[in-house]
Motif scaffolding. Structure first.
Motif, PDB file in Angstrom:
ATOM      1  N   ARG A 121       0.852  -1.184   0.000  1.00 25.14           N
ATOM      2  CA  ARG A 121       0.000   0.000   0.000  1.00 25.14           C
ATOM      3  C   ARG A 121       0.887   1.233   0.000  1.00 25.14           C
ATOM      4  NH1 ARG A 121      -2.306  -1.156   6.077  1.00 25.14           N
ATOM      5  NH2 ARG A 121      -0.520  -0.420   7.255  1.00 25.14           N
ATOM      6  N   ALA A 122       0.411   2.321  -0.604  1.00 21.06           N
ATOM      7  CA  ALA A 122       1.240   3.521  -0.717  1.00 21.06           C
ATOM      8  C   ALA A 122       0.361   4.762  -0.746  1.00 21.06           C
ATOM      9  CB  ALA A 122       2.099   3.455  -1.976  1.00 21.06           C
ATOM     10  N   LYS A 123       0.799   5.771  -0.002  1.00 21.74           N
ATOM     11  CA  LYS A 123       0.098   7.057   0.068  1.00 21.74           C
ATOM     12  C   LYS A 123       0.985   8.135  -0.532  1.00 21.74           C
ATOM     13  CE  LYS A 123      -3.018  10.066   1.653  1.00 21.74           C
ATOM     14  NZ  LYS A 123      -2.482  11.266   0.946  1.00 21.74           N
ATOM     15  N   ALA A 124       0.468   8.832  -1.549  1.00 22.41           N
ATOM     16  CA  ALA A 124       1.223   9.939  -2.139  1.00 22.41           C
ATOM     17  C   ALA A 124       1.337  11.069  -1.119  1.00 22.41           C
ATOM     18  CB  ALA A 124       0.524  10.427  -3.401  1.00 22.41           C
ATOM     19  N   ASP A 125       2.568  11.595  -0.975  1.00 27.17           N
ATOM     20  CA  ASP A 125       2.788  12.627   0.043  1.00 27.17           C
ATOM     21  C   ASP A 125       3.663  13.771  -0.451  1.00 27.17           C
ATOM     22  OD1 ASP A 125       5.238  11.403  -0.144  1.00 27.17           O
ATOM     23  OD2 ASP A 125       5.242  10.607   1.898  1.00 27.17           O
ATOM     24  N   LYS A 126       3.914  13.819  -1.773  1.00 26.00           N
ATOM     25  CA  LYS A 126       4.702  14.887  -2.396  1.00 26.00           C
ATOM     26  C   LYS A 126       6.162  14.880  -1.947  1.00 26.00           C
ATOM     27  CE  LYS A 126       0.629  17.871  -2.740  1.00 26.00           C
ATOM     28  NZ  LYS A 126       0.022  19.183  -2.409  1.00 26.00           N
ATOM     29  N   GLU A 127       6.554  13.870  -1.177  1.00 25.84           N
ATOM     30  CA  GLU A 127       7.943  13.786  -0.733  1.00 25.84           C
ATOM     31  C   GLU A 127       8.537  12.431  -1.095  1.00 25.84           C
ATOM     32  OE1 GLU A 127      10.647  14.364   3.321  1.00 25.84           O
ATOM     33  OE2 GLU A 127       8.458  14.554   3.400  1.00 25.84           O
ATOM     34  N   ASN A 128       7.890  11.350  -0.664  1.00 32.71           N
ATOM     35  CA  ASN A 128       8.374  10.009  -0.983  1.00 32.71           C
ATOM     36  C   ASN A 128       7.704   9.436  -2.231  1.00 32.71           C
ATOM     37  OD1 ASN A 128      10.138   9.549   1.381  1.00 32.71           O
ATOM     38  ND2 ASN A 128       8.223   9.767   2.509  1.00 32.71           N
ATOM     39  N   LEU A 129       6.420   9.732  -2.407  1.00 34.12           N
ATOM     40  CA  LEU A 129       5.666   9.231  -3.554  1.00 34.12           C
ATOM     41  C   LEU A 129       4.946  10.399  -4.212  1.00 34.12           C
ATOM     42  CD1 LEU A 129       4.667   6.783  -5.204  1.00 34.12           C
ATOM     43  CD2 LEU A 129       2.758   6.593  -3.590  1.00 34.12           C
ATOM     44  N   ALA A 130       5.323  10.679  -5.466  1.00 35.73           N
ATOM     45  CA  ALA A 130       4.780  11.859  -6.142  1.00 35.73           C
ATOM     46  C   ALA A 130       3.301  11.701  -6.471  1.00 35.73           C
ATOM     47  CB  ALA A 130       5.578  12.131  -7.417  1.00 35.73           C
ATOM     48  N   TYR A 131       2.920  10.523  -7.001  1.00 38.29           N
ATOM     49  CA  TYR A 131       1.533  10.291  -7.398  1.00 38.29           C
ATOM     50  C   TYR A 131       1.115   8.877  -6.992  1.00 38.29           C
ATOM     51  CZ  TYR A 131       2.417  14.377 -10.311  1.00 38.29           C
ATOM     52  OH  TYR A 131       2.761  15.636 -10.743  1.00 38.29           O
ATOM     53  N   THR A 169      -3.366  10.865  -8.386  1.00 34.77           N
ATOM     54  CA  THR A 169      -3.238  12.238  -7.894  1.00 34.77           C
ATOM     55  C   THR A 169      -2.080  12.355  -6.910  1.00 34.77           C
ATOM     56  OG1 THR A 169      -4.728  11.931  -6.006  1.00 34.77           O
ATOM     57  CG2 THR A 169      -5.731  12.500  -8.128  1.00 34.77           C
ATOM     58  N   ALA A 170      -1.759  13.601  -6.565  1.00 33.92           N
ATOM     59  CA  ALA A 170      -0.627  13.873  -5.679  1.00 33.92           C
ATOM     60  C   ALA A 170      -0.962  13.664  -4.208  1.00 33.92           C
ATOM     61  CB  ALA A 170      -0.131  15.304  -5.894  1.00 33.92           C
ATOM     62  N   ASP A 171      -2.205  13.353  -3.893  1.00 36.59           N
ATOM     63  CA  ASP A 171      -2.557  13.054  -2.503  1.00 36.59           C
ATOM     64  C   ASP A 171      -3.408  11.783  -2.411  1.00 36.59           C
ATOM     65  OD1 ASP A 171      -4.847  13.988  -3.647  1.00 36.59           O
ATOM     66  OD2 ASP A 171      -5.321  15.440  -2.066  1.00 36.59           O
ATOM     67  N   GLY A 172      -3.311  10.934  -3.420  1.00 36.11           N
ATOM     68  CA  GLY A 172      -4.106   9.713  -3.461  1.00 36.11           C
ATOM     69  C   GLY A 172      -3.481   8.568  -2.673  1.00 36.11           C
TER      70      GLY A 172
END
Length: 206
Positions: A121-131, A169-172
Motif C-alpha cells: 500500500r502507498a500514500k502519495a505525500d509529495k515527498e516520498n511518492l509523487a503520485y 493524484t498527488a494526494d491519493g
C-alpha cells in the motif's frame, strides 16, 4: 419339546446366517479412507525476509509502517485459483500460506503449485511518492534455496491495483498485488525443501 429344540437350533444357526449378510454389506458399502490429517501431509518450509524500517527516500524494506505506506503481506496463492485484482486477505481458502511479519518461518504443504504475491500500500505525500499510481511504485524480490528468483522488480503488467482513492493524484492512496508466477507456470516445493525470500523491497518514486 419340539418348539424348544427348534428355537435352540435357530440360535445356533443365527451367527452363521449373519456372516454372509455382513460380508455382503461390507462389499456393497466399501469403507472410504478419510483425508490425511495435516500432521501427515508432506511438508516444505518458506522463510520470509527480515524487514527493517526505512528512512525517507530509502529503498530498503519497509514492512508495515504506522502510516499508510508499506508491505502488507506475502501470499503463497494456489496457482490458477484466484484473481490478482482482489484483496487476497479475503480469500484465505486459496492460500497455500501467508507471511505477515518480519522473519516469519512458514510450514506449507509440499507439491502444491503456487504463485508468490506481495501486497503493498502507498500514500502519495509529495515527498516520498509523487503520485498514487502503480507506475510510481516498484516491488523488488529475490529468492534462493528450492528455486531461485533473481533479485529484480516486477513489471507494471504484474501489478494489480485492488483499491484506490484519488488514483493518479498527488494526494491519493492505493493498494495493489504484485505477482511472481514463474511465467504462468507457478512454483512447487517438494517435501523437505526450503525456500528463502532473501530480499523484498518497496521502492517509491518521489
Amino acid at each position: 419339546d419340539r418348539y424348544w429344540r427348534l428355537k435352540k437350533r435357530l440360535k445356533q444357526l443365527l451367527p452363521l446366517l449373519l456372516v454372509p449378510v455382513l460380508l455382503s454389506l461390507l462389499l456393497f458399502f466399501p469403507h472410504s479412507s478419510s483425508p490425511l490429517p495435516p500432521d501427515n501431509w508432506p511438508k516444505a518450509v518458506v522463510r520470509g525476509p527480515t524487514f527493517t524500517i526505512a528512512s525517507k527516500r530509502s529503498t530498503q524494506p519497509l514492512a508495515i509502517l504506522k502510516g499508510l505506506t508499506g508491505i502488507e503481506n506475502i501470499y503463497l496463492m494456489k496457482h490458477g485459483t484466484y484473481h490478482p485484482g482482489e484483496n487476497l486477505a479475503d480469500n484465505s481458502l486459496r492460500w497455500v500460506g501467508v507471511i505477515s511479519y518480519s522473519g516469519q518461518v512458514l510450514t506449507v504443504r509440499a507439491n502444491e503449485v503456487f504463485d508468490l504475491v506481495v501486497a503493498v500500500r502507498a500514500k502519495a505525500d509529495k515527498e516520498n511518492l509523487a503520485y498514487a499510481s502503480k507506475e510510481y511504485v516498484r516491488v523488488w524480490l529475490g529468492t534462493s534455496g528450492a528455486f531461485t528468483i533473481p533479485f529484480g522488480y516486477a513489471p507494471d503488467w504484474k501489478e494489480y491495483v485492488f483499491y484506490s482513492e484519488g488514483y493518479g493524484t498527488a494526494d491519493g492512496y492505493l493498494r495493489m498485488n504484485v505477482v511472481w508466477d514463474n511465467e504462468g507456470e507457478g512454483y512447487v516445493l517438494l517435501p523437505g525443501q526450503e525456500l528463502w525470500i532473501d530480499n523484498l523491497i518497496l521502492e517509491l518514486w518521489g
